[in-house]
Enzyme design. Structure first.
Site, PDB file in Angstrom:
ATOM      1  N   SER A 104       0.808  -1.213   0.000  1.00  0.00           N
ATOM      2  CA  SER A 104       0.000   0.000   0.000  1.00  0.00           C
ATOM      3  C   SER A 104       0.844   1.267   0.000  1.00  0.00           C
ATOM      4  O   SER A 104       1.594   1.530  -0.925  1.00  0.00           O
ATOM      5  CB  SER A 104      -0.962  -0.041   1.195  1.00  0.00           C
ATOM      6  OG  SER A 104      -1.876   1.010   1.160  1.00  0.00           O
ATOM      7  N   ASP A 243      -2.560   6.460  -3.519  1.00  0.00           N
ATOM      8  CA  ASP A 243      -1.372   5.883  -2.911  1.00  0.00           C
ATOM      9  C   ASP A 243      -0.875   4.727  -3.773  1.00  0.00           C
ATOM     10  O   ASP A 243      -1.368   4.512  -4.885  1.00  0.00           O
ATOM     11  CB  ASP A 243      -1.635   5.439  -1.471  1.00  0.00           C
ATOM     12  CG  ASP A 243      -2.609   4.279  -1.373  1.00  0.00           C
ATOM     13  OD1 ASP A 243      -3.412   4.109  -2.310  1.00  0.00           O
ATOM     14  OD2 ASP A 243      -2.594   3.545  -0.367  1.00  0.00           O
ATOM     15  N   ASP A 245      -1.128   1.520  -3.981  1.00  0.00           N
ATOM     16  CA  ASP A 245      -2.023   0.510  -4.543  1.00  0.00           C
ATOM     17  C   ASP A 245      -3.380   1.091  -4.910  1.00  0.00           C
ATOM     18  O   ASP A 245      -4.308   0.358  -5.248  1.00  0.00           O
ATOM     19  CB  ASP A 245      -2.171  -0.681  -3.599  1.00  0.00           C
ATOM     20  CG  ASP A 245      -2.959  -0.364  -2.336  1.00  0.00           C
ATOM     21  OD1 ASP A 245      -2.996   0.819  -1.942  1.00  0.00           O
ATOM     22  OD2 ASP A 245      -3.527  -1.299  -1.737  1.00  0.00           O
ATOM     23  N   ASP A 247      -5.893   2.585  -3.344  1.00  0.00           N
ATOM     24  CA  ASP A 247      -7.144   2.489  -2.597  1.00  0.00           C
ATOM     25  C   ASP A 247      -7.368   3.687  -1.676  1.00  0.00           C
ATOM     26  O   ASP A 247      -8.399   3.778  -1.012  1.00  0.00           O
ATOM     27  CB  ASP A 247      -7.226   1.173  -1.814  1.00  0.00           C
ATOM     28  CG  ASP A 247      -6.156   1.028  -0.742  1.00  0.00           C
ATOM     29  OD1 ASP A 247      -5.280   1.906  -0.633  1.00  0.00           O
ATOM     30  OD2 ASP A 247      -6.191   0.008  -0.002  1.00  0.00           O
TER      31      ASP A 247
END
Length: 444
Positions: A104, A243, A245, A247
């Site tokens: 992430s 960000d 990834d 999400d």
């Protein structure tokens, strides 16, 4: 069953340090595959694997693929794709599960593994417990004629772009808007700019040149200064930051003012209120009190979950509600997607702005965020602040002084020997002074 490996968002850590090692990840793929095989009632399971842009993704992808194959599970490889894209594609393709290799918003040295169910939701605790139990057993291998096969999902990018666009109202478009899109050198680098462009916006992309080592480095939702500067430089109407990834979401207006997840959640809910009924919203323990006050005045129920979008989702399901999120930018619109999605969330905010004809500043003018003070106090490992009578007494005293005009939250860090003392109040001075009073009781 206590979790050994799974945290609130899968398994995560430093690459090369247990458990983020190729041998463990291969065993994880095998264990997950055996659990899936038990639940698929004789049908050969198929899983979809996606990843972000970290250099370690190649190694971990190969390890996962080997583990699943040894367990007799077929694999589809999507390559670099946002976490929510894997959730969507797993559900759309009727697959057994989805797996994302990502840490992430963490730096490139970290990585992790997270799973999605066939319905595009986070795995239930019971299934994670089964996988952990399977990890304790020796790894074996299916006979050669029962091994899993692997293939590339070549149209993953196009499928997901079309899905994102489908969450934006057909009668609206983004023509006439200049938008800076910051992809954090992450998984959405080849997707997010195209989504907004195909809806009509003039797009200036930044943070869209990943090299395996630069994910989240100086760009993205956790480092928004680059987006602020780019919006001002290009005279853009808005800036969108994702960000690594994709999400999480942060946004910037034409004046360079940053809007966090709490404010964007408010804009989304107010837009939904204009066209339908919203009965309740879920935030977290860290959600700004201004939202709670604003929603109470609108007769909208508001509850707080533990920190983590997983817990927000649990509360939404429990109450039968659709909207929730975190100040960090994890936003959930369950009428559009099963999980938090930075691109989809941005489109919901943009549709609200288009429908109302208002700017972000105008859309949030009726909500004044409470100033927050957060003080991290170093403590000995294992310190329980609730056993400190002086601190407990000071907390009670401060809460009485604040009444309905503020809030105190004390919680231990999950990763460091720290106690976090947070106070919200209508004035920054009160928040600072009362937080300091409480923190002082913990210091020797």
């Amino acid at each position: 069953m206590a979790r050994t490996y799974f945290g609130t968002d899968g398994i995560r850590g430093t690459v090369g340090v247990a458990p983020i090692t190729p041998d463990f990840v291969m065993r994880l793929g095998y264990a997950a595959g055996k659990v899936l095989a038990r639940t698929e009632s004789g049908v050969k399971p198929t899983v979809l694997i996606g990843k972000d842009t970290r250099i370690s993704g190649y190694m971990l992808e190969a390890a996962l693929e080997a583990g699943f194959s040894a367990a007799g599970v077929d694999v589809m490889l999507a390559g670099p794709m946002p976490t929510p894209a894997i959730a969507y594609l797993t559900r759309a393709l009727r697959l057994s599960a989805g797996v994302v290799i990502s840490a992430s918003h963490n730096p490139y040295q970290d990585n992790g593994i997270k799973f999605f169910s066939s319905q595009g939701t986070k795995l239930p605790d019971a299934v994670e417990a089964e996988i952990e139990a399977a990890l304790s057993l020796p790894m074996a291998c299916m006979p050669s004629d029962k091994l899993g096969k692997a293939k590339r999902l070549d149209d993953a990018r196009g499928r997901y772009i079309e899905f994102c666009k489908s969450t934006f109202p057909n009668e609206l478009d983004l023509r006439g808007m200049r938008i800076v899109v910051d992809c954090a050198h992450g998984a959405a680098y080849h997707i997010a700019p195209d989504v907004f462009h195909e809806l009509g916006a003039e797009v200036i992309a930044i943070g869209n040149h990943p090299n395996g080592l630069n994910i989240n480095a100086g760009f993205g939702a956790t480092a928004p200064a680059a987006l602020v500067a780019a919006v001002i430089e290009h005279g853009a109407d808005l800036g969108i930051a994702l960000d690594g990834d994709a999400d999480r979401l942060m946004m910037v207006d034409a004046a360079g003012r940053l809007y966090n997840g709490d404010e964007l959640l408010y804009v989304m809910v107010m837009d939904r209120m204009a066209v339908s009924t919203v009965t309740g919203v879920v935030g977290t323990l860290m959600t700004n009190m201004a939202l709670e006050v604003a929603f109470r005045e609108l007769k909208i129920d508001f509850v707080r979950a533990k920190v983590g979008d997983r817990y927000v989702l649990e509360q939404l399901h429990e109450h039968g509600w659709l909207y929730g999120g975190e100040g960090s930018g994890h936003l959930l619109c369950l009428d559009k997607h099963t999980t938090g999605d930075g691109i989809v969330s941005a489109l919901q905010v943009l549709s609200g702005l288009k429908r109302s004809g208002k700017t972000l500043a105008q859309s949030t003018q009726n909500i004044a965020m409470f100033p927050q003070t957060l003080i991290n106090v170093k403590v000995a490992p294992g310190t329980d602040w609730q056993k400190n009578a002086a601190m407990v007494a000071e907390k009670v005293l401060v809460e009485a002084e604040l009444g309905a005009s503020g809030r105190v939250l004390i919680r231990p860090s999950g990763t460091e020997p720290l106690i976090r003392v947070m106070v919200e109040a209508r004035s920054a001075e009160v928040a600072q002074s009362t937080a300091q009073r409480i923190a002082d009781k913990l210091r020797p």
